[in-house]
Design a protein around this motif. Structure first.
Motif, PDB file in Angstrom:
ATOM      1  N   GLU A 393     -15.306 -23.214  -9.218  1.00 42.50           N
ATOM      2  CA  GLU A 393     -14.226 -23.171  -8.543  1.00 42.50           C
ATOM      3  C   GLU A 393     -14.869 -22.884  -7.136  1.00 42.50           C
ATOM      4  N   ALA A 394     -13.833 -23.581  -5.628  1.00 44.41           N
ATOM      5  CA  ALA A 394     -14.447 -24.637  -4.874  1.00 44.41           C
ATOM      6  C   ALA A 394     -12.902 -24.114  -3.600  1.00 44.41           C
ATOM      7  N   ASP A 395     -13.507 -23.767  -2.807  1.00 47.44           N
ATOM      8  CA  ASP A 395     -12.044 -23.840  -1.434  1.00 47.44           C
ATOM      9  C   ASP A 395     -13.374 -24.718  -0.681  1.00 47.44           C
ATOM     10  N   LEU A 396     -14.516 -24.393  -0.343  1.00 48.37           N
ATOM     11  CA  LEU A 396     -14.770 -25.614   0.344  1.00 48.37           C
ATOM     12  C   LEU A 396     -16.451 -25.958   0.013  1.00 48.37           C
ATOM     13  N   VAL A 397     -16.132 -27.193  -0.051  1.00 53.36           N
ATOM     14  CA  VAL A 397     -17.249 -27.961  -0.568  1.00 53.36           C
ATOM     15  C   VAL A 397     -17.980 -28.227   0.486  1.00 53.36           C
ATOM     16  N   ILE A 398     -19.606 -28.478   0.598  1.00 54.22           N
ATOM     17  CA  ILE A 398     -20.516 -28.959   1.547  1.00 54.22           C
ATOM     18  C   ILE A 398     -21.375 -29.976   0.828  1.00 54.22           C
ATOM     19  N   LYS A 399     -20.857 -31.090   1.366  1.00 52.52           N
ATOM     20  CA  LYS A 399     -22.088 -32.541   1.047  1.00 52.52           C
ATOM     21  C   LYS A 399     -23.553 -32.143   2.076  1.00 52.52           C
ATOM     22  N   ALA A 400     -24.106 -31.521   1.602  1.00 55.80           N
ATOM     23  CA  ALA A 400     -26.052 -31.661   1.838  1.00 55.80           C
ATOM     24  C   ALA A 400     -26.615 -33.020   1.683  1.00 55.80           C
ATOM     25  N   LEU A 401     -26.353 -34.326   1.563  1.00 50.08           N
ATOM     26  CA  LEU A 401     -27.145 -35.150   0.574  1.00 50.08           C
ATOM     27  C   LEU A 401     -28.989 -35.423   1.286  1.00 50.08           C
ATOM     28  N   GLY A 402     -28.937 -35.466   2.727  1.00 52.94           N
ATOM     29  CA  GLY A 402     -29.515 -36.191   3.471  1.00 52.94           C
ATOM     30  C   GLY A 402     -29.097 -37.023   4.945  1.00 52.94           C
ATOM     31  N   PHE A 403     -29.851 -37.803   5.823  1.00 50.12           N
ATOM     32  CA  PHE A 403     -29.146 -38.342   6.543  1.00 50.12           C
ATOM     33  C   PHE A 403     -30.272 -40.135   6.739  1.00 50.12           C
ATOM     34  N   ASP A 404     -29.106 -41.043   7.056  1.00 48.74           N
ATOM     35  CA  ASP A 404     -30.209 -42.087   7.364  1.00 48.74           C
ATOM     36  C   ASP A 404     -30.672 -42.313   8.378  1.00 48.74           C
ATOM     37  N   PRO A 405     -30.583 -43.330   9.284  1.00 50.83           N
ATOM     38  CA  PRO A 405     -30.486 -43.696  10.555  1.00 50.83           C
ATOM     39  C   PRO A 405     -29.696 -44.897  10.487  1.00 50.83           C
ATOM     40  N   GLU A 406     -28.766 -44.598  12.083  1.00 53.32           N
ATOM     41  CA  GLU A 406     -27.711 -45.812  12.865  1.00 53.32           C
ATOM     42  C   GLU A 406     -28.048 -46.719  12.824  1.00 53.32           C
ATOM     43  N   ASP A 407     -27.611 -47.620  12.904  1.00 51.50           N
ATOM     44  CA  ASP A 407     -27.747 -49.415  13.439  1.00 51.50           C
ATOM     45  C   ASP A 407     -27.785 -49.165  14.346  1.00 51.50           C
ATOM     46  N   LEU A 408     -29.130 -49.064  14.668  1.00 47.60           N
ATOM     47  CA  LEU A 408     -30.077 -48.856  15.838  1.00 47.60           C
ATOM     48  C   LEU A 408     -30.034 -50.402  16.993  1.00 47.60           C
ATOM     49  N   PRO A 409     -29.686 -51.760  16.377  1.00 46.27           N
ATOM     50  CA  PRO A 409     -29.996 -53.003  16.180  1.00 46.27           C
ATOM     51  C   PRO A 409     -28.326 -53.268  16.988  1.00 46.27           C
ATOM     52  N   SER A 414     -29.400 -54.939  20.829  1.00 49.91           N
ATOM     53  CA  SER A 414     -30.202 -55.330  20.863  1.00 49.91           C
ATOM     54  C   SER A 414     -31.104 -55.467  19.569  1.00 49.91           C
ATOM     55  N   PRO A 415     -30.510 -56.873  18.656  1.00 44.54           N
ATOM     56  CA  PRO A 415     -30.651 -57.613  18.056  1.00 44.54           C
ATOM     57  C   PRO A 415     -32.161 -57.764  17.407  1.00 44.54           C
ATOM     58  N   ASP A 416     -33.678 -57.782  18.342  1.00 40.47           N
ATOM     59  CA  ASP A 416     -34.750 -57.760  18.589  1.00 40.47           C
ATOM     60  C   ASP A 416     -35.667 -56.466  18.344  1.00 40.47           C
ATOM     61  N   LEU A 417     -34.698 -55.397  17.928  1.00 41.55           N
ATOM     62  CA  LEU A 417     -35.450 -54.446  18.008  1.00 41.55           C
ATOM     63  C   LEU A 417     -35.210 -53.961  16.640  1.00 41.55           C
ATOM     64  N   ARG A 418     -36.924 -54.704  15.961  1.00 37.75           N
ATOM     65  CA  ARG A 418     -37.031 -54.354  14.268  1.00 37.75           C
ATOM     66  C   ARG A 418     -37.086 -53.237  14.296  1.00 37.75           C
ATOM     67  N   VAL A 419     -35.986 -53.437  12.747  1.00 37.20           N
ATOM     68  CA  VAL A 419     -35.884 -51.594  12.293  1.00 37.20           C
ATOM     69  C   VAL A 419     -36.967 -52.045  10.601  1.00 37.20           C
ATOM     70  N   THR A 420     -36.801 -51.759   9.536  1.00 34.24           N
ATOM     71  CA  THR A 420     -37.508 -51.503   8.133  1.00 34.24           C
ATOM     72  C   THR A 420     -36.798 -51.257   7.388  1.00 34.24           C
ATOM     73  N   LYS A 421     -36.232 -51.518   6.387  1.00 31.83           N
ATOM     74  CA  LYS A 421     -35.539 -51.467   5.454  1.00 31.83           C
ATOM     75  C   LYS A 421     -34.448 -50.458   5.424  1.00 31.83           C
ATOM     76  N   TRP A 422     -35.216 -49.260   5.763  1.00 29.12           N
ATOM     77  CA  TRP A 422     -34.150 -48.069   5.420  1.00 29.12           C
ATOM     78  C   TRP A 422     -33.163 -48.345   6.609  1.00 29.12           C
ATOM     79  N   GLY A 423     -33.510 -48.702   7.795  1.00 31.86           N
ATOM     80  CA  GLY A 423     -33.206 -48.416   9.039  1.00 31.86           C
ATOM     81  C   GLY A 423     -34.184 -47.900   9.995  1.00 31.86           C
ATOM     82  N   THR A 424     -34.995 -47.396  10.169  1.00 31.32           N
ATOM     83  CA  THR A 424     -35.823 -46.861  10.811  1.00 31.32           C
ATOM     84  C   THR A 424     -36.560 -47.483  11.308  1.00 31.32           C
TER      85      THR A 424
END
Ligand SMILES: Cc1cc2nc3c(=O)[nH]c(=O)nc-3n(C[C@H](O)[C@H](O)[C@H](O)COP(=O)(O)OP(=O)(O)OC[C@H]3O[C@@H](n4cnc5c(N)ncnc54)[C@H](O)[C@@H]3O)c2cc1C
Ligand code: SF4
Length: 482
Positions: A393-409, A414-424
């Motif tokens: 039974e649920a009236d409120l569900v909270i999704k807490a599955l972690g965070f990934d980086p936003e697409d910073l380049p 700044s397309p020249d800003l290099r990131v890893t395959k995870w986006g860090t």
């Protein structure tokens, strides 16, 4: 008086009390201070000064723990504060929220020999809280001012630590943050019951009092580009953290009252800070009187369940697909949550969210999981047990599955800003410099979701490299001008 009251605390004996409420409050403050001091001294004196300080080795900042414990045991608190703050920009914050069971305290030799760890974190907190109370913590006053300025994107612990280190060297520091308050996850992510917000705000004030320019409400990428900041400053630090919440791809995920963890925690923190929060007041982000199901097994999930309990939820359950031993969150936090009445539903994962006619969630349809053979990382892979569906039974569900980086380049243009395959951000391990000259990075945006103490460490390390870099560029400019 404090001694008399301490006796009262210890024995629980009644005593006639003819004082006013204000006088009583004052006395309690005094008693608490005395009690905390006695506790800190007692715990500090338990340190065996073992000569092989595993606690220090396993603290990411390599804090000189045995030395400040010794000074505390001897009652030399101002010196203890000097030693403690030499390696840590926010000892009272780390003392409150570091997962000590995995770091310093978990490696204390007294703990290893089965006698219970020295409570390093609470002593660290006590020393620096005392330093604030006694006025030993002053604004930073550089010996000499330098003309070069530094732009720091992100006012979380990584940005704060770098700002302090560089300001002490005389640089002109500007911190840009897209939120309306500084502090990053310290202010809006981590709940008040773990980290009181006045503790963060006095740190922010100290930065301002030290002449550091704090620019809130500036979203880099939208309001100003990274290139513009590079033109403005001699060097840049990116300390933007990771904010793209991982989602669950199951039917019903779009129902009302199925909410991301950070929305829930931010609204609760804002409310605590006195802000008007319409989603909290409407009940959308308020757990009061509700059956709450939190999905996830990390520290964010633990913060959500414990916040829901404090908001007066009817029931709080935590659904996690692995077992207790394989949980990413701190075991201490799990134990705390259990003590507060949270029910853990181990080895279970959501299959769908079931809604009512009003489009609001009514239940989580879950399925039991079996832990199969370990994957490349050594963790057992959860597998669905067919036909094991059940509803919560649920009236409120909270999704807490972690965070990934936003697409910073993309975000920074700044397309020249290099990131890893995870986006860090890909930053040089030793210098913290990114693929862009003079642009450094620190904290979660480099490591992925991590810890405050690691962000502080990265901020300090980056500051050291930035100082070296700016000295080199200043020297080169001088030579070119001659
Ligand atoms: C709910 C929760 C609970 C946690 N509890 C603990 C705990 O108990 N103990 C612990 O050690 N760690 C905990 N953590 C982890 C810890 O908070 C982080 O590891 C730490 O805050 C990372 O610091 P940071 O400086 O890298 O980034 P952040 O603290 O995330 O700060 C980044 C800042 O950058 C700003 N920013 C982002 N993008 C931009 C932009 N484009 N322009 C301008 N500003 C921008 C953000 O607004 C933010 O203020 C928790 C995390 C969460 C989510
Ligand atoms: S900073 Fe964290 S790990 Fe280091 S001594 Fe303090 S509480 Fe322990």
């Amino acid at each position: 008086m404090a001694e008399r009251m301490l006796q009262f605390v210890d024995t629980g004996r009644e005593m006639p009390d003819k004082r006013s409420a204000d006088e009583r409050r004052e006395d309690w403050g005094e008693i608490y201070a005395e009690y905390a001091r006695a506790k800190a001294e007692e715990q500090s004196s338990r340190c065996s000064q073992c000569g092989v300080p595993f606690c220090q080795v396993h603290c990411p900042l390599h804090n000189n723990i045995p030395d400040w414990l010794k000074l505390t045991a001897e009652g030399r608190l101002e010196e203890a504060y000097a030693v403690s703050s030499a390696t840590n920009n926010m000892p009272e914050i780390c003392g409150r929220i570091c997962p000590q069971d995995r770091l310093c305290e978990g490696n204390c030799v007294i703990e290893q020999s089965g006698h219970g760890t020295v409570t390093i974190g609470s002593i660290e907190k006590y020393i620096t809280d005392t330093a604030w109370d006694e006025g030993w913590i002053k604004p930073i006053e550089p010996v000499a001012e330098r003309e070069q300025s530094v732009g720091i994107i992100g006012g979380g612990p990584g940005g704060f630590a770098a700002a302090e280190q560089l300001r002490a060297l005389g640089y002109q520091i500007h911190i840009y943050d897209r939120y309306d308050r500084m502090g990053g996850l310290l202010i809006y992510g981590i709940p008040n019951f773990k980290l009181e917000k006045h503790v963060v705000e006095r740190r922010t004030k100290r930065l301002a009092d030290s002449g550091i320019h704090l620019h809130t409400g500036v979203d880099v990428g939208r309001d100003v580009s990274l290139d513009e900041l590079r033109d403005r400053h001699a060097s840049i630090l990116i300390a933007t953290g990771v904010y793209r919440a991982r989602d669950i791809k199951v039917p019903g995920v779009g129902l009302e009252n199925v909410v991301p963890a950070l929305d829930f925690l931010t609204s609760s923190n804002r409310k605590g800070l006195g802000d008007a929060v319409s989603d909290f007041d409407s009940g959308a982000l308020n757990a009061e009187g509700k059956n709450v199901v939190v999905i996830g097994g990390g520290d964010t999930a633990m913060d959500c369940v414990r916040t829901a309990v404090r908001q007066g939820a009817k029931s709080v359950k935590c659904l996690y697909r692995r077992n207790r031993a394989n949980m990413p969150g701190s075991q201490r936090e799990v134990a705390n949550a259990e003590e507060e009445g949270v029910e853990f539903v181990w080895q279970a994962a959501p299959q769908a969210f079931v809604g009512g006619d009003d489009n609001a969630v009514r239940a989580v349809r879950a399925v039991r999981m079996h832990l199969g053979i370990p994957d490349a990382t050594g963790r057992q892979t959860p597998q669905v047990i067919e036909g094991s569906d059940f509803d919560l039974e649920a009236d409120l569900v909270i999704k807490a599955l972690g965070f990934d980086p936003e697409d910073l380049p993309e975000m920074f243009g700044s397309p020249d800003l290099r990131v890893t395959k995870w986006g860090t951000i890909r930053a040089d391990h030793a210098t913290k410099m990114t693929s862009l000259e003079g642009v450094f990075a620190a904290g979660d945006i480099v490591r992925g979701a991590s810890l405050v103490v690691w962000a502080v460490r990265d901020g300090r390390d980056a500051a050291e490299s930035m100082h070296w870099y700016m000295q080199q560029t200043a020297d080169a400019a001088r030579v070119a001008a001659e």
